[in-house]
Design a protein around this motif. Sequence first.
Motif: not given
Length: 70
Positions: A7-10, A38-52
């Motif tokens: 989804r991130l790549k999409y 690449s699926g090599a790292r688990g997600s961090n909600a704060t950082k993923l929020g920034q990316i979203a």
Amino acid sequence: MGELARRLKYYRKARNLSVRELASLANVSVSYVYAIESGARGSNATKLGQIAEALGVRLSDLWGDTEHHE
């Protein structure tokens, strides 16, 4: 590849952003974006929020909590 990575790549490609551009917009490291995609790292909600936010999507869109159509 995991659902988050796909989804991130999409969304990144749909917005015509490079990994470097997305990382800069989201204020995260380039290596973090690569690791998530690449699926090599688990997600961090704060950082993923920034990316979203940088992608203009909801966090749930990245995590797959909502229906997704490509």
